[in-house]
Structure formats: structure tokens, C-alpha cells
Design a protein around this motif. Structure first.
Motif, PDB file in Angstrom:
ATOM      1  N   UNK A 177     100.836 -82.665  -9.494  1.00 26.21           N
ATOM      2  CA  UNK A 177     100.952 -84.014  -8.929  1.00 26.21           C
ATOM      3  C   UNK A 177     100.437 -85.091  -9.903  1.00 26.21           C
ATOM      4  N   UNK A 178      99.455 -84.748 -10.701  1.00 22.95           N
ATOM      5  CA  UNK A 178      98.891 -85.714 -11.658  1.00 22.95           C
ATOM      6  C   UNK A 178      99.874 -86.055 -12.764  1.00 22.95           C
ATOM      7  N   UNK A 179     100.579 -85.052 -13.318  1.00 20.12           N
ATOM      8  CA  UNK A 179     101.449 -85.332 -14.463  1.00 20.12           C
ATOM      9  C   UNK A 179     102.920 -85.522 -14.080  1.00 20.12           C
ATOM     10  N   UNK A 180     103.268 -85.410 -12.806  1.00 22.06           N
ATOM     11  CA  UNK A 180     104.671 -85.500 -12.382  1.00 22.06           C
ATOM     12  C   UNK A 180     105.322 -86.831 -12.765  1.00 22.06           C
ATOM     13  N   UNK A 181     104.568 -87.896 -12.814  1.00 22.89           N
ATOM     14  CA  UNK A 181     105.106 -89.206 -13.177  1.00 22.89           C
ATOM     15  C   UNK A 181     105.083 -89.482 -14.664  1.00 22.89           C
TER      16      UNK A 181
ATOM     17  N   UNK B 149     111.760 -89.688 -22.378  1.00 22.39           N
ATOM     18  CA  UNK B 149     111.156 -90.829 -21.706  1.00 22.39           C
ATOM     19  C   UNK B 149     111.453 -90.864 -20.209  1.00 22.39           C
ATOM     20  N   UNK B 150     111.846 -89.725 -19.664  1.00 23.67           N
ATOM     21  CA  UNK B 150     112.067 -89.575 -18.229  1.00 23.67           C
ATOM     22  C   UNK B 150     110.840 -88.924 -17.610  1.00 23.67           C
ATOM     23  N   UNK B 151     110.478 -89.286 -16.355  1.00 24.79           N
ATOM     24  CA  UNK B 151     109.363 -88.614 -15.687  1.00 24.79           C
ATOM     25  C   UNK B 151     109.630 -87.116 -15.544  1.00 24.79           C
ATOM     26  N   UNK B 152     108.591 -86.317 -15.659  1.00 23.39           N
ATOM     27  CA  UNK B 152     108.716 -84.862 -15.533  1.00 23.39           C
ATOM     28  C   UNK B 152     109.321 -84.465 -14.192  1.00 23.39           C
ATOM     29  N   UNK B 153     108.940 -85.169 -13.131  1.00 27.53           N
ATOM     30  CA  UNK B 153     109.468 -84.820 -11.808  1.00 27.53           C
ATOM     31  C   UNK B 153     110.986 -84.981 -11.766  1.00 27.53           C
TER      32      UNK B 153
ATOM     33  N   UNK C 260     106.013 -89.023 -18.671  1.00 31.80           N
ATOM     34  CA  UNK C 260     107.187 -88.647 -19.445  1.00 31.80           C
ATOM     35  C   UNK C 260     106.831 -87.430 -20.286  1.00 31.80           C
ATOM     36  N   UNK C 261     107.844 -86.773 -20.803  1.00 35.01           N
ATOM     37  CA  UNK C 261     107.611 -85.630 -21.688  1.00 35.01           C
ATOM     38  C   UNK C 261     106.809 -86.080 -22.914  1.00 35.01           C
ATOM     39  N   UNK C 262     107.100 -87.282 -23.391  1.00 37.11           N
ATOM     40  CA  UNK C 262     106.386 -87.835 -24.546  1.00 37.11           C
ATOM     41  C   UNK C 262     104.889 -88.014 -24.236  1.00 37.11           C
ATOM     42  N   UNK C 263     104.573 -88.545 -23.043  1.00 37.54           N
ATOM     43  CA  UNK C 263     103.167 -88.731 -22.662  1.00 37.54           C
ATOM     44  C   UNK C 263     102.482 -87.377 -22.500  1.00 37.54           C
ATOM     45  N   UNK C 264     103.158 -86.421 -21.862  1.00 42.56           N
ATOM     46  CA  UNK C 264     102.580 -85.093 -21.695  1.00 42.56           C
ATOM     47  C   UNK C 264     102.260 -84.484 -23.052  1.00 42.56           C
ATOM     48  N   UNK C 265     103.185 -84.589 -23.984  1.00 39.86           N
ATOM     49  CA  UNK C 265     102.948 -84.059 -25.333  1.00 39.86           C
ATOM     50  C   UNK C 265     101.710 -84.715 -25.952  1.00 39.86           C
ATOM     51  N   UNK C 266     101.595 -86.034 -25.818  1.00 38.30           N
ATOM     52  CA  UNK C 266     100.433 -86.741 -26.362  1.00 38.30           C
ATOM     53  C   UNK C 266      99.125 -86.234 -25.769  1.00 38.30           C
ATOM     54  N   UNK C 267      99.118 -86.009 -24.468  1.00 39.82           N
ATOM     55  CA  UNK C 267      97.918 -85.497 -23.793  1.00 39.82           C
ATOM     56  C   UNK C 267      97.579 -84.083 -24.271  1.00 39.82           C
ATOM     57  N   UNK C 268      98.592 -83.220 -24.373  1.00 43.54           N
ATOM     58  CA  UNK C 268      98.359 -81.845 -24.830  1.00 43.54           C
ATOM     59  C   UNK C 268      97.881 -81.814 -26.278  1.00 43.54           C
ATOM     60  N   UNK C 269      98.474 -82.646 -27.119  1.00 39.41           N
ATOM     61  CA  UNK C 269      98.077 -82.703 -28.527  1.00 39.41           C
ATOM     62  C   UNK C 269      96.642 -83.198 -28.659  1.00 39.41           C
ATOM     63  N   UNK C 270      96.272 -84.196 -27.858  1.00 41.21           N
ATOM     64  CA  UNK C 270      94.907 -84.718 -27.894  1.00 41.21           C
ATOM     65  C   UNK C 270      93.925 -83.652 -27.401  1.00 41.21           C
ATOM     66  N   UNK C 271      94.272 -82.957 -26.336  1.00 47.41           N
ATOM     67  CA  UNK C 271      93.417 -81.893 -25.806  1.00 47.41           C
ATOM     68  C   UNK C 271      93.219 -80.791 -26.845  1.00 47.41           C
TER      69      UNK C 271
END
Length: 127
Positions: A98-102, A40-44, A104-115
Motif C-alpha cells: 500500500x505504501x509504494x502502490x502510488x 512513470x506510471x504508478x505501480x498499482x 512510479x517504477x522510477x521512484x521505486x528504483x530510486x528508493x531501492x538504490x538508496x537503500x
């Protein structure tokens, strides 16, 4: 330019881990192994590293491994992606932007799984 870094998350020990460590040593890449406390920390923030002793929130684990590739030149990224194809376990991969730097790892995973789902890829593991 910051040092090329790979953020590696896995909910359980993976055959990917030791070979990834070796690959990073050969290509002079920093490897940050993440556990459930950094989801739950930002990727950056994760890409820059955390201060020693900094408390991290606990969250439910993600169902599969994930690599986030940070601070790579185009040439280094191409070389790394070729090397990653030879590793034994499949893994979701993303590049820090720059788009995904803010995110969280959880949100990134959700986006990748949806894609992946929209592209007709493998179904998500149940868990």
C-alpha cells in the motif's frame, strides 16, 4: 485476490528473461514485461495492466533490471523467492505494498538504490 503478477523491467535483454518466463508459467504467475515507456506510471496501474492502445510517457531508462512482485500470498511469495535465487542474473526486487502502490517504477528504483547504498551494497551502474 488478484492473480499473482511480476512486473519485470530491464534496460536491455537479460538472461533472466526466458528463465523468468518459464518460472512464471510453471507457478501460474502473470508476467508483465515493461520497457522504458512505463517508468512513470504508478505501480498499482502497471500491476493491473494497461488498456490496449493507452499511450505511455517515454522516459530515460533505468540502469539495471527490476522485479516488482504483486498480489502474492505469503506462501506463494516464499516459493517464488526461493525459485528466483536460482536464476542467473541478479536483479533488484520489491513487493507491491500500500505504501509504494502510488510510486512510479522510477521512484521505486530510486528508493531501492538508496537503500542498497545505505546498507553498503554494490554501487549503482554508471549510465
Amino acid at each position: 485476490m488478484p492473480t499473482p503478477t511480476i512486473l519485470f523491467y530491464s534496460p536491455s535483454p537479460q538472461p533472466y528473461g526466458p528463465k523468468l518466463l518459464q518460472l512464471c508459467a510453471i507457478q501460474n504467475i502473470k508476467l508483465r514485461v515493461l520497457d522504458g515507456t512505463g517508468l512513470d506510471r504508478p505501480l498499482s496501474v502497471l500491476a493491473q495492466g494497461l488498456r490496449p492502445g493507452e499511450p505511455l510517457p517515454e522516459g530515460a531508462p533505468l540502469p539495471e533490471p527490476l522485479l516488482v512482485l504483486c498480489h502474492f500470498s505469503e506462501k506463494a511469495l516464499d516459493r517464488l523467492l526461493l525459485s528466483l535465487r536460482r536464476l542467473p542474473a541478479p536483479c533488484l526486487k520489491a513487493v507491491l505494498t500500500p505504501t509504494n502502490a502510488g510510486w512510479t517504477l522510477r521512484k521505486l528504483y530510486g528508493e531501492l538504490a538508496q537503500e542498497r547504498s545505505q546498507m553498503g551494497g554494490a554501487h549503482l551502474p554508471k549510465g
